[in-house]
Motif scaffolding. Structure first.
Motif, PDB file in Angstrom:
ATOM      1  N   ASP A   1       2.530   5.386  -7.202  1.00 36.09           N
ATOM      2  CA  ASP A   1       3.276   6.529  -7.761  1.00 36.09           C
ATOM      3  C   ASP A   1       2.665   7.846  -7.307  1.00 36.09           C
ATOM      4  O   ASP A   1       3.367   8.779  -6.939  1.00 36.09           O
ATOM      5  N   LYS A   2       1.341   7.889  -7.387  1.00 37.82           N
ATOM      6  CA  LYS A   2       0.656   9.149  -7.084  1.00 37.82           C
ATOM      7  C   LYS A   2       0.492   9.356  -5.578  1.00 37.82           C
ATOM      8  O   LYS A   2       0.470  10.487  -5.110  1.00 37.82           O
ATOM      9  N   HIS A   3       0.335   8.253  -4.863  1.00 37.81           N
ATOM     10  CA  HIS A   3       0.107   8.321  -3.410  1.00 37.81           C
ATOM     11  C   HIS A   3       1.112   7.377  -2.744  1.00 37.81           C
ATOM     12  O   HIS A   3       0.780   6.223  -2.441  1.00 37.81           O
ATOM     13  N   PRO A   4       2.355   7.828  -2.561  1.00 43.68           N
ATOM     14  CA  PRO A   4       3.413   6.934  -2.078  1.00 43.68           C
ATOM     15  C   PRO A   4       3.018   6.210  -0.784  1.00 43.68           C
ATOM     16  O   PRO A   4       2.369   6.782   0.082  1.00 43.68           O
ATOM     17  N   GLY A   5       3.436   4.954  -0.730  1.00 43.85           N
ATOM     18  CA  GLY A   5       3.146   4.137   0.446  1.00 43.85           C
ATOM     19  C   GLY A   5       1.866   3.337   0.322  1.00 43.85           C
ATOM     20  O   GLY A   5       1.544   2.555   1.207  1.00 43.85           O
ATOM     21  N   SER A   6       1.141   3.506  -0.803  1.00 40.63           N
ATOM     22  CA  SER A   6      -0.124   2.776  -0.962  1.00 40.63           C
ATOM     23  C   SER A   6       0.125   1.337  -1.379  1.00 40.63           C
ATOM     24  O   SER A   6       1.018   1.059  -2.188  1.00 40.63           O
ATOM     25  N   THR A   7      -0.683   0.459  -0.844  1.00 35.15           N
ATOM     26  CA  THR A   7      -0.580  -0.965  -1.184  1.00 35.15           C
ATOM     27  C   THR A   7      -1.958  -1.490  -1.562  1.00 35.15           C
ATOM     28  O   THR A   7      -2.919  -1.290  -0.826  1.00 35.15           O
ATOM     29  N   LEU A   8      -2.012  -2.161  -2.702  1.00 40.20           N
ATOM     30  CA  LEU A   8      -3.260  -2.810  -3.113  1.00 40.20           C
ATOM     31  C   LEU A   8      -3.351  -4.148  -2.396  1.00 40.20           C
ATOM     32  O   LEU A   8      -2.433  -4.963  -2.456  1.00 40.20           O
ATOM     33  N   ARG A   9      -4.467  -4.353  -1.700  1.00 40.21           N
ATOM     34  CA  ARG A   9      -4.660  -5.587  -0.948  1.00 40.21           C
ATOM     35  C   ARG A   9      -5.588  -6.499  -1.734  1.00 40.21           C
ATOM     36  O   ARG A   9      -6.730  -6.151  -2.026  1.00 40.21           O
ATOM     37  N   VAL A  10      -5.078  -7.665  -2.079  1.00 44.79           N
ATOM     38  CA  VAL A  10      -5.757  -8.539  -3.032  1.00 44.79           C
ATOM     39  C   VAL A  10      -6.212  -9.816  -2.327  1.00 44.79           C
ATOM     40  O   VAL A  10      -5.490 -10.367  -1.498  1.00 44.79           O
TER      41      VAL A  10
END
Ligand code: ZN
Length: 241
Positions: A84-93
């Motif tokens: 939401d705050k940094h569009p395009g971010s993906t958490l890599r798990v």
């Protein structure tokens, strides 16, 4: 006898599908039993990929994507907060727990559905989002070759979301001291609420005498009240990641 096997397979698959995917939202079914180092997970919830959650390719075939509702929920919400705050971010798990929990090769913990390893949010030297397909060791905020940078702003947004989550209590975020220092400095510079910074300082921990966690966050959540006393928070430190 082949039809018996076929029926058993169909029933089994239906059961698996029901246990992971088809449960009514909001119904709590997973149970964490024992401690992170010696425990099990009953009816674990599977962490699903979303536009802002990706399972790292080396971890995907291992299938360690199961956790309690609290763990899966807080990861999903925190990844959403960063996106939401940094569009395009993906958490890599990478790894959570195996289906059913129990011993997990290469980990001293991760047994009871309350642990997860996630990659740091990274930038390249030019400032663009970088998503290497693996964990990358950080030496004071950068990779050894200098090509990747620890994105303090996004990593702080992630940690702040973990800390501020109302439904899940995060008890530990294992990470190297030098990265904790960057996160706390970022929080202060960003004007984060003092209470959140204080709480983050308490849960961001470099395990002593163990793997220093300079290439990923290891997140651990508390036992849900409903799972006690069988669920044990446990304070023993993880020796490996
Ligand atoms: Zn771990």
């Amino acid at each position: 006898m082949r039809w018996i096997a076929a029926i058993a397979l169909v029933v089994g698959l239906a059961g698996l599908a029901f246990s992971d995917e088809r449960r009514a939202p909001g119904v709590r079914q997973a149970r964490s039993v024992g401690s992170p180092q010696d425990g099990r997970l009953l009816h674990g919830r599977r962490l699903r990929e979303t536009p802002f959650i990706e399972i790292l390719p080396h971890a995907a075939p291992r299938g360690r994507r199961f956790g309690t509702e609290e763990l899966v929920g807080v990861l999903t919400r925190a990844a959403g907060a960063v996106a939401d705050k940094h569009p395009g971010s993906t958490l890599r798990v990478a790894d959570l727990s195996a289906r059913g929990g129990g011993d997990v090769h290469m980990h001293a913990s991760h047994e009871s559905g309350r642990d997860a390893d996630v990659a740091f949010y990274l930038r390249d030297a030019g400032g663009a989002d970088a998503r290497p397909p693996r964990f990358v060791k950080m030496i004071v905020g950068r990779s050894a070759d200098g090509s990747l940078v620890f994105d303090a702003a996004r990593n702080w947004t992630f940690v702040e979301a973990l800390v501020a989550d109302r439904r899940t209590t995060v008890t530990h975020v294992f990470v190297a001291e030098h990265l904790k220092a960057l996160l706390v400095a970022e929080a202060r510079a960003a004007g984060a609420r003092p209470g959140r910074i204080e709480r983050a300082e308490a849960i961001l921990t470099q395990p002593r005498g163990a793997f220093p966690h300079d290439n990923h966050f290891h997140i651990r959540v508390a036992c849900a009240p409903e799972d006690r006393p069988e669920c044990v928070d446990g304070t023993r430190r993880s020796r490996r990641r």
